[in-house]
Design a protein around this motif. Structure first.
Motif, PDB file in Angstrom:
ATOM      1  N   UNK A   1     -10.369   3.237  -1.639  1.00  0.00           N
ATOM      2  CA  UNK A   1      -9.674   2.772  -0.017  1.00  0.00           C
ATOM      3  C   UNK A   1      -9.354   0.977  -0.522  1.00  0.00           C
ATOM      4  N   UNK A   2      -8.355   0.441  -0.086  1.00  0.00           N
ATOM      5  CA  UNK A   2      -7.244  -0.238   0.410  1.00  0.00           C
ATOM      6  C   UNK A   2      -8.589  -1.394  -0.232  1.00  0.00           C
ATOM      7  N   UNK A   3      -9.420  -1.350   1.107  1.00  0.00           N
ATOM      8  CA  UNK A   3      -9.923  -2.910   1.224  1.00  0.00           C
ATOM      9  C   UNK A   3     -10.871  -2.954   0.600  1.00  0.00           C
ATOM     10  N   UNK A   4     -12.062  -1.878   0.315  1.00  0.00           N
ATOM     11  CA  UNK A   4     -12.888  -2.028  -0.819  1.00  0.00           C
ATOM     12  C   UNK A   4     -12.514  -2.123  -2.797  1.00  0.00           C
TER      13      UNK A   4
ATOM     14  N   UNK B   1      -5.736  -4.336 -13.155  1.00  0.00           N
ATOM     15  CA  UNK B   1      -5.140  -3.259 -13.946  1.00  0.00           C
ATOM     16  C   UNK B   1      -4.838  -2.099 -13.368  1.00  0.00           C
ATOM     17  N   UNK B   2      -5.672  -1.504 -12.363  1.00  0.00           N
ATOM     18  CA  UNK B   2      -5.981  -0.508 -11.823  1.00  0.00           C
ATOM     19  C   UNK B   2      -5.992  -0.419 -10.627  1.00  0.00           C
ATOM     20  N   UNK B   3      -5.638  -1.822  -9.976  1.00  0.00           N
ATOM     21  CA  UNK B   3      -5.576  -1.454  -8.232  1.00  0.00           C
ATOM     22  C   UNK B   3      -5.411  -0.430  -7.441  1.00  0.00           C
ATOM     23  N   UNK B   4      -5.002  -0.125  -7.938  1.00  0.00           N
ATOM     24  CA  UNK B   4      -3.875   1.333  -7.036  1.00  0.00           C
ATOM     25  C   UNK B   4      -4.108   2.448  -7.142  1.00  0.00           C
ATOM     26  N   UNK B   5      -5.068   2.213  -8.512  1.00  0.00           N
ATOM     27  CA  UNK B   5      -5.763   4.233  -8.374  1.00  0.00           C
ATOM     28  C   UNK B   5      -7.040   3.413  -7.904  1.00  0.00           C
ATOM     29  N   UNK B   6      -7.314   2.315  -7.965  1.00  0.00           N
ATOM     30  CA  UNK B   6      -9.290   2.060  -7.130  1.00  0.00           C
ATOM     31  C   UNK B   6      -8.375   2.382  -5.538  1.00  0.00           C
ATOM     32  N   UNK B   7      -7.074   1.656  -5.338  1.00  0.00           N
ATOM     33  CA  UNK B   7      -6.971   1.686  -3.821  1.00  0.00           C
ATOM     34  C   UNK B   7      -6.377   3.527  -3.071  1.00  0.00           C
ATOM     35  N   UNK B   8      -6.366   3.988  -3.968  1.00  0.00           N
ATOM     36  CA  UNK B   8      -6.371   5.671  -3.628  1.00  0.00           C
ATOM     37  C   UNK B   8      -7.955   6.179  -3.900  1.00  0.00           C
ATOM     38  N   UNK B   9      -8.768   5.675  -4.745  1.00  0.00           N
ATOM     39  CA  UNK B   9      -9.844   6.412  -4.645  1.00  0.00           C
ATOM     40  C   UNK B   9     -11.248   5.624  -3.800  1.00  0.00           C
TER      41      UNK B   9
END
Length: 291
Positions: free
Chosen positions: A238-241, A228-236
């Protein structure tokens, strides 16, 4: 100025609320040498189908104490009846004194819109205390704080009057095991009352290891999904992690607490790569999920 050793205070309505929504963050804070205190505003004496009252309250307090030992955190259970909590002046003063005495840098609690009245009233108590902790003539027997702590809300799935909107999503994969161990201590809830209340008592295994594995799967169902929060996780992170993160905890800022700018976020959450690196100058409050 914040101390080198930070102080996290999680105020839940019931024993197990704090671990369920913030046990991973509590474990991360303890691993970094910070102080953590978990508080249950009620004694949980109604949360069961086969027992209650003093017997259940004693059992749940013992479970909370055992959970606190898992991560060496302080766990406090107040003696208010489960299901009967109200945001009274007496309890507001108790919350004010709690916050002043512990002097937290970060406070976590429920949102004010929630299915359970105890959750709603706990949230109201924290909100009502937020500013007053800095007012010397309120509860003058306990020294006031110079400034409010940062206050954030625990995750939920309720949509009205507005949905949970986090500014922070924390990767707790590395500390999922201690979080699971903390919740495993709450036998009366994880393996008895909550399965009974959701019509799943027959799903709970009898053997301890299988039971804990079942609990891990159930937590994945009940916790906020990382997808659900993959976009925010990528900002925080980085996309790979972010693509590989499985277990998360999410938090929404409460505007009644200390405003959290990027510099403050880097202190409170220096284990989040975007904040540790200073991000790109954005305020953490703008790091919300979006396209």
């Amino acid at each position: 100025m914040l101390a080198e050793t930070l102080r996290l205070l999680v105020i839940g309505a019931h024993p197990d609320d704090a671990e369920f929504r913030a046990g991973g963050l509590a474990a991360l804070y303890r691993q970094l040498g910070h102080a953590v205190k978990l508080v249950s505003v009620t004694n949980g004496d109604a949360g069961h189908h086969a027992m209650g009252g003093v017997e259940l309250a004693r059992r749940r307090r013992a479970e909370a104490t055992a959970a606190g030992r898992v991560c060496s955190v302080s766990y406090e259970v107040w003696d208010n009846h489960d299901g009967e909590l109200e945001a009274t002046l007496v309890l507001r003063k108790q919350v004010i004194r709690l916050v002043r005495s512990f002097r937290p840098d970060l406070v976590l609690t429920h949102r004010p819109n929630d299915y359970h009245p105890d959750h709603r009233h706990t949230s109201q108590l924290v909100q009502d205390a937020a500013y007053l902790v800095t007012v010397p003539n309120i509860c003058s027997d306990t020294p006031h704080l110079e400034h409010d702590p940062v206050i954030m809300y625990l995750a939920d799935d309720f949509e009205k009057p507005y949905p949970f909107t986090p500014s922070l999503v924390v990767d707790v994969d590395a500390v999922f095991a201690p979080k699971l161990a903390m919740l495993d201590c709450h036998v009366s809830q994880m393996y008895e009352w909550l399965p009974y209340n959701s019509g799943r008592s027959g799903d709970v295994p009898a053997e301890a290891a299988e039971r804990r594995a079942w609990l891990a799967r159930w937590l994945e169902e009940k916790g906020p999904p990382a997808a659900r929060y993959r976009t925010l996780l990528a900002r925080l992170y980085g996309p790979e992690r972010a693509a590989g993160i499985r277990h998360i905890e999410a938090f929404e800022p409460c505007e009644y607490g200390r405003p959290m700018d990027t510099r403050l976020a880097a202190t409170l959450f220096n284990f989040v790569p975007a904040f540790a690196a200073g991000d790109d100058g954005r305020e953490p409050g703008l790091l919300t999920e979006g396209p």
